[in-house]
Design a protein around this motif. Sequence first.
Motif, PDB file in Angstrom:
ATOM      1  N   PRO A  94       0.844  -1.204   0.000  1.00  0.00           N
ATOM      2  CA  PRO A  94       0.000   0.000   0.000  1.00  0.00           C
ATOM      3  C   PRO A  94       0.874   1.248   0.000  1.00  0.00           C
ATOM      4  N   LEU A  95       0.335   2.333  -0.543  1.00  0.00           N
ATOM      5  CA  LEU A  95       1.119   3.561  -0.683  1.00  0.00           C
ATOM      6  C   LEU A  95       1.667   4.070   0.654  1.00  0.00           C
ATOM      7  N   LEU A  99       5.773   4.520   1.224  1.00  0.00           N
ATOM      8  CA  LEU A  99       6.411   5.793   1.553  1.00  0.00           C
ATOM      9  C   LEU A  99       7.223   5.700   2.841  1.00  0.00           C
ATOM     10  N   GLN A 100       6.804   4.812   3.766  1.00  0.00           N
ATOM     11  CA  GLN A 100       7.559   4.663   5.005  1.00  0.00           C
ATOM     12  C   GLN A 100       8.941   4.068   4.775  1.00  0.00           C
ATOM     13  N   THR A 101       9.131   3.344   3.693  1.00  0.00           N
ATOM     14  CA  THR A 101      10.423   2.711   3.434  1.00  0.00           C
ATOM     15  C   THR A 101      11.391   3.616   2.685  1.00  0.00           C
ATOM     16  N   LEU A 102      10.942   4.765   2.200  1.00  0.00           N
ATOM     17  CA  LEU A 102      11.788   5.646   1.405  1.00  0.00           C
ATOM     18  C   LEU A 102      12.542   6.616   2.301  1.00  0.00           C
TER      19      LEU A 102
END
Length: 316
Positions: A94-95, A99-102
Amino acid sequence: MNTLIFNNPLAAPHLFQNPHLNPIHTDSLQPPTMSSSSASRKRKASEDPDHEPDRMSLSPSSSPSAPHHRPLPTASHRSLKKTRTHFSSGRPLPLPRLLQTLSADELRTLLQNVCDSRPDIRNEIVTRAPRPSVESTLAVLQKYETAFRDAFPLGNRPTSDYSYNRVRQHLSSLLEALRDFTPYYLPPQETSTRLSLTYLDAVTDMVHRLPDWDTLQHQRHKHDAYDEIGKAWALVIREAGKTAGGFRLAFGGWDAKLAEHGERSAGRMEEALQALREAVGFSPLAPGVSAERAAVRQSLFSGGYGQGLGVGHAQF
């Protein structure tokens, strides 16, 4: 008359003296009796087709006669059953999780690529993004300046052509960042004179710290930066003068700061100094102004401040 006594040769005469051991005792001839209730229970148990002898050895909790109470399912148990997921196949993240991994750099690169391909999203982000503060902007510029200074080679003169070639790319990145950030803090984009002058004061110091290269051609970067920063100072001062900002310039000490910047720039910020003279030329001196500051202001009014002084001959 003689009485005939029947003698039984097999009988033991001494045993008959105890009535409890008498074989002909009436009580000993009766079978043991049980109560009617015990007999009824035994009869019912024996008549039960499901009766098994092994059940008598079970614990009371597992006995069929004892009721078995199971705990009712709670709300948390029901929710766990409802949210149970069967991973039958893979699927994209999920988006929000993606985004949490970037990292911050990866997120900026992704956002920049999306904005380049979608101009409508670019405008939306510019409109909705939080307004950057002066402190956050200066922190970004300081990172560029640190990278520029760390790129200098060891054991060489920092103003040599060799050093210039080694740091030229980092110098260009720093100056380009200055050109991009500076208009954001100028009117009418920035309506606060104090914030505009605070930013300009800090970035002017950065320009002062740039090396004076041995080759005159390489000096054009620093000279151009002085010209651009001087025009920015002049714009802010003129706008401040339209709204009685001349008093804020005089009493806030900005006139002395700009005079110092003009001296350190070897006269390359004359446009800003002229705008300052026009803005505070008719303002009275504030009570308590030192004689030194009054002399500086008088020199600004007359246009003779800094004349005859070269680079490195600052009075402050």
